[in-house]
Design an enzyme around this catalytic site. Structure first.
Site, PDB file in Angstrom:
ATOM      1  N   LYS A 115      -1.728 -34.991  29.272  1.00  0.00           N
ATOM      2  CA  LYS A 115      -2.849 -34.520  28.844  1.00  0.00           C
ATOM      3  C   LYS A 115      -3.960 -35.629  28.897  1.00  0.00           C
ATOM      4  CE  LYS A 115      -5.092 -31.714  25.217  1.00  0.00           C
ATOM      5  NZ  LYS A 115      -6.388 -32.616  25.247  1.00  0.00           N
ATOM      6  N   ARG A 136     -17.270 -27.937  30.889  1.00  0.00           N
ATOM      7  CA  ARG A 136     -16.657 -26.765  30.509  1.00  0.00           C
ATOM      8  C   ARG A 136     -17.759 -25.910  29.653  1.00  0.00           C
ATOM      9  NH1 ARG A 136     -12.811 -24.223  26.448  1.00  0.00           N
ATOM     10  NH2 ARG A 136     -13.612 -26.026  25.254  1.00  0.00           N
TER      11      ARG A 136
HETATM   12  S1  IVH Z   1      -5.128 -27.055  31.290  1.00  0.00           S
HETATM   13  C1  IVH Z   1      -6.127 -22.983  29.834  1.00  0.00           C
HETATM   14  N1  IVH Z   1      -4.176 -29.448  31.939  1.00  0.00           N
HETATM   15  O1  IVH Z   1      -6.893 -30.370  27.401  1.00  0.00           O
HETATM   16  C2  IVH Z   1      -5.696 -24.302  30.505  1.00  0.00           C
HETATM   17  N2  IVH Z   1      -5.891 -29.233  30.400  1.00  0.00           N
HETATM   18  O2  IVH Z   1      -7.524 -28.760  24.979  1.00  0.00           O
HETATM   19  C3  IVH Z   1      -6.743 -25.230  30.056  1.00  0.00           C
HETATM   20  N3  IVH Z   1      -6.743 -31.446  29.459  1.00  0.00           N
HETATM   21  O3  IVH Z   1     -10.225 -28.733  28.076  1.00  0.00           O
HETATM   22  C4  IVH Z   1      -6.443 -26.563  30.262  1.00  0.00           C
HETATM   23  N4  IVH Z   1      -5.125 -32.513  30.562  1.00  0.00           N
HETATM   24  O4  IVH Z   1     -10.072 -30.883  28.963  1.00  0.00           O
HETATM   25  C5  IVH Z   1      -5.045 -28.674  31.171  1.00  0.00           C
HETATM   26  N5  IVH Z   1      -3.088 -31.393  32.432  1.00  0.00           N
HETATM   27  C6  IVH Z   1      -3.763 -30.638  31.729  1.00  0.00           C
HETATM   28  C7  IVH Z   1      -4.846 -31.257  30.923  1.00  0.00           C
HETATM   29  C8  IVH Z   1      -5.875 -30.641  30.162  1.00  0.00           C
HETATM   30  C9  IVH Z   1      -6.321 -32.503  29.950  1.00  0.00           C
HETATM   31  C10 IVH Z   1      -7.840 -31.050  28.651  1.00  0.00           C
HETATM   32  C11 IVH Z   1      -8.808 -30.126  29.110  1.00  0.00           C
HETATM   33  C12 IVH Z   1      -8.996 -28.998  28.299  1.00  0.00           C
HETATM   34  C13 IVH Z   1      -8.055 -29.393  27.131  1.00  0.00           C
HETATM   35  C14 IVH Z   1      -7.594 -28.478  26.228  1.00  0.00           C
END
Ligand code: IVH
Length: 666
Positions: A115, A136
């Site tokens: 993440k 976003r």
């Molecule tokens: S998936 C519905 N994958 O985390 C799926 N998010 O709290 C939404 N983020 O706003 C996101 N790394 O900014 C996804 N490998 C990753 C990510 C990621 C960072 C952040 C992203 C999102 C937040 C979600």
């Protein structure tokens, strides 16, 4: 004309490919010079053919004209956020919920991804060309930052394979730690606030109305998803990521496929360890159900999908209360404010104190006793206060008053103009003495085993030592009597001290803690003086001739050895037989080792800079005027008064040819 158009197309393709190899694959095939040449050629051709301008030309990456305001963009498919998990049982509960919802007992497979701590963005491609980029925002509506995103080199302006129609890629724009540190140095130099973390830096860099500013920031991008997986023709997240990579989009290589939830749990521990080795910040791991079919069945809650979860690492930032400010006296008399905090666990470590560096920082942060403050451990170092949270003030907080008297010795404090540091100038200040002794025996000093901070404090408090000479005259008897000591520990410490009676000169100098003389300048001094006595007798001018020794260092060394304390120290060290020894250095065997050479007049075959460089490369030093230390004078054409002076001093005078043969001869 037709040819120019073809060449422009070719250049764009070549530059795109080099960008891709350099920024995404990390495997460049062109030199910087070659890349620059192609880029210059493209700019030139585009300038001559404005009619051939194109939105997705790599020339657009330098940042177009500033925009007046950010316009709003409605996302075709909402950009959701994620629910959080913190522990192994949270992860297991996540699978439980999924199973119950699907009413399924068969295996569910997952993908785990780092993440990234940056800013989520959406990139819209039409027929393979980037046409829009946005933040976003609230998930439904974001801001149009197309021109800013075009400047991020790892975002392809054209996909390697066109995807028909509209295609939205989602991912994270982030900044590597090294880039952030450099950016913050620039911010400070320009008198601007540094960014508290990579997320703020990425967001602040993208939300610039002038894309040229964004272009100057070291931003990167990772793709982690698409708006409409069903439209891609692939069946799961893991496959999707490699498909995205095939289109030229950067994807994170630490992503992993997990056949069971047990492997997801194990992966969380792996990522927590991996975190410390990555060049960028990650704040957790994202777990996604791999199958798009299952994802679709699971669907979304209001703000987050049911098929994914964010497993967060323990925060490296926490809030707590500022209880008091302590003012500590350092070994040079510098007064450092230290925040005393209500103990709080930050990233798994209890924190109860944080340094504030100096008075200016204290004032800049406008901290008040009783404030709620944000504390962080950045890069696992000493905790620091990011800021106070003024919204939490109740009116009972009290401002911090800077002391005017030394908290240790009671003497008045001074703050020299143009300096950030308030100091106690009293050379006999007990706190300075103590800190000086702690430094002397510490790893940064002589590294005496068994004489760490606690023991030195005890020796000072019991009156056994008050300066460094006392360390070398400690007795077995006296040590044995101390609380918590026995015969054995006393013996060990005395043996460790004896071992350091002939320390390397450079180390000893660094251990003395002379102001402006750190490890590096101490090592430099060691290569130029054969003994402590010789250094102590050196004049300021002589020290200034040494490369790497500046004005402040030279003055400080001279003042130290001329002072009563310095003189006393030299005498006592000799009496008790402590003798720092100069170490042989790598330059000792070079042809000009030990020579201090002055150039005067014009040289025939060398420029002055080349000549100086030759001297240094061959182990010598360059002098700027004739002094005692100068050993040779090289006289060129029209050599002036310096020759006369050199003759008066009886220095050896060389021709340019003789100088060169000196180097060649050995
Ligand atoms: S998936 C519905 N994958 O985390 C799926 N998010 O709290 C939404 N983020 O706003 C996101 N790394 O900014 C996804 N490998 C990753 C990510 C990621 C960072 C952040 C992203 C999102 C937040 C979600």
């Amino acid at each position: 004309m037709q040819e120019d158009a073809q060449r422009i197309a070719e250049l764009r393709r070549l530059i795109d490919e080099h960008n891709y190899r350099y920024y995404t694959l990390d495997a460049p095939t062109a030199s910087d010079a070659e890349y620059d040449r192609l880029f210059a050629e493209l700019l030139d051709l585009e300038a001559r053919h404005p009619e051939l301008a194109s939105e997705d030309s790599p020339s657009r990456r330098v940042g177009g004209p500033p925009v007046a305001a950010f316009t709003q963009v409605v996302h075709r498919v909402a950009m959701l956020s994620l629910e959080n998990a913190f522990t192994e049982s949270d992860i297991l509960a996540f699978e439980e919920r999924i199973r119950r919802f699907l009413n399924q007992s068969a295996d569910i497979t997952y993908v785990i991804e780092p993440k990234l701590d940056g800013l989520a963005v959406e990139l819209v491609y039409r027929d393979g060309r980037l046409i829009q980029g946005s933040t976003r925002g609230d998930g439904q509506t974001g801001e149009d930052i197309t021109e800013q995103l075009r400047t991020v080199k790892s975002i392809p302006l054209r996909l390697l394979q066109p995807v028909d129609g509209l295609f939205e890629v989602r991912g994270e724009v982030y900044m590597e730690n090294a880039g952030l540190i450099r950016l913050n140095e620039q911010q400070l130099r320009a008198g601007r606030q540094p960014f508290a973390n990579p997320r703020n830096a990425a967001a602040g860099s993208l939300r610039q109305l002038d894309p040229a500013i964004t272009a100057s920031r070291p931003l990167k991008f990772f793709a982690y998803g698409v708006a409409a997986p069903a439209e891609t023709g692939v069946t799961g997240q893991y496959e999707l990521l490699s498909w995205l990579a095939g289109l030229g989009l950067p994807v994170n290589r630490h992503t992993r496929f997990c056949p069971t939830i047990a492997e997801v749990v194990a992966g969380f521990a792996d990522f927590a360890a991996l975190r410390h080795t990555l060049p960028y910040e990650i704040d957790g791991m994202v777990v996604k159900v791999d199958s798009f079919q299952l994802q679709e069945r699971l669907g979304n809650k209001i703000r987050a999908p049911r098929w994914a979860i964010a497993c967060k690492f323990p925060a490296k930032q926490e809030t707590t209360r500022l209880l008091a400010i302590d003012f500590q006296v350092g070994r040079t008399g510098a007064i450092t404010p230290v925040a005393i905090l209500e103990p709080v666990s930050v990233g798994g470590v209890m924190v109860s104190r944080a340094t504030l560096h100096n008075q200016d920082e204290l004032q800049r942060k406008d901290l008040r006793i009783g404030d709620t403050v944000l504390v962080q451990r950045a890069g696992d170092v000493i905790p620091e206060i990011v800021m106070a949270i003024p919204e939490n003030r109740t009116g009972t907080e009290t401002p911090v008053e800077m002391p005017t008297l030394c908290p240790a010795c009671g003497q008045p404090l001074t703050r020299p103009e143009n300096e950030a540091v308030t100091r106690c100038q009293n050379l006999h200040c007990t706190a300075q003495r103590l800190q000086g002794l702690i430094h002397f025996t510490s790893k940064a000093g002589l590294d005496i085993d068994g004489l760490g901070r606690k023991n030195v404090e005890q020796l000072v408090e019991t009156g056994l030592i008050s300066d460094i000479v006392d360390i070398f005259t400690l007795s077995q008897d006296a040590l044995e009597q101390l609380d918590g000591w026995g015969a054995k520990s006393a013996e060990n410490v005395l043996a460790a001290i004896r071992e350091k009676a002939r320390p390397p000169l450079g180390r000893f100098l660094a251990a003395l803690g002379i102001r402006y003389i750190g490890e590096i300048s101490a090592a430099t001094l060691e290569t130029h003086f054969s003994s402590l006595a010789e250094l102590a007798a050196a004049e300021r001018e002589q020290l200034l001739e040494i490369e790497g020794i500046g004005d402040q260092a030279a003055t400080s060394v001279v003042e130290f050895f001329r002072s009563e304390r310095g003189q006393h120290l030299l005498q006592r060290l000799t009496e008790i037989g402590v003798e720092p020894i100069r170490q042989a250095s790598a330059t000792d065997n070079l042809p000009l080792a030990g020579m201090v050479i002055l150039f005067t007049g014009g040289l025939a075959t060398l420029s002055r800079d080349e000549a100086k460089k030759l001297v240094r490369e061959n182990g010598g030093q360059v002098a700027t005027s004739v002094t005692q230390k100068t050993t040779h004078v090289v006289a060129g054409d029209k050599a002036g008064s310096k020759i006369r002076k050199a003759q008066e001093f009886g220095k050896q005078i060389l021709s340019e040819e003789q100088f060169l043969s000196l180097i060649a001869s050995r």
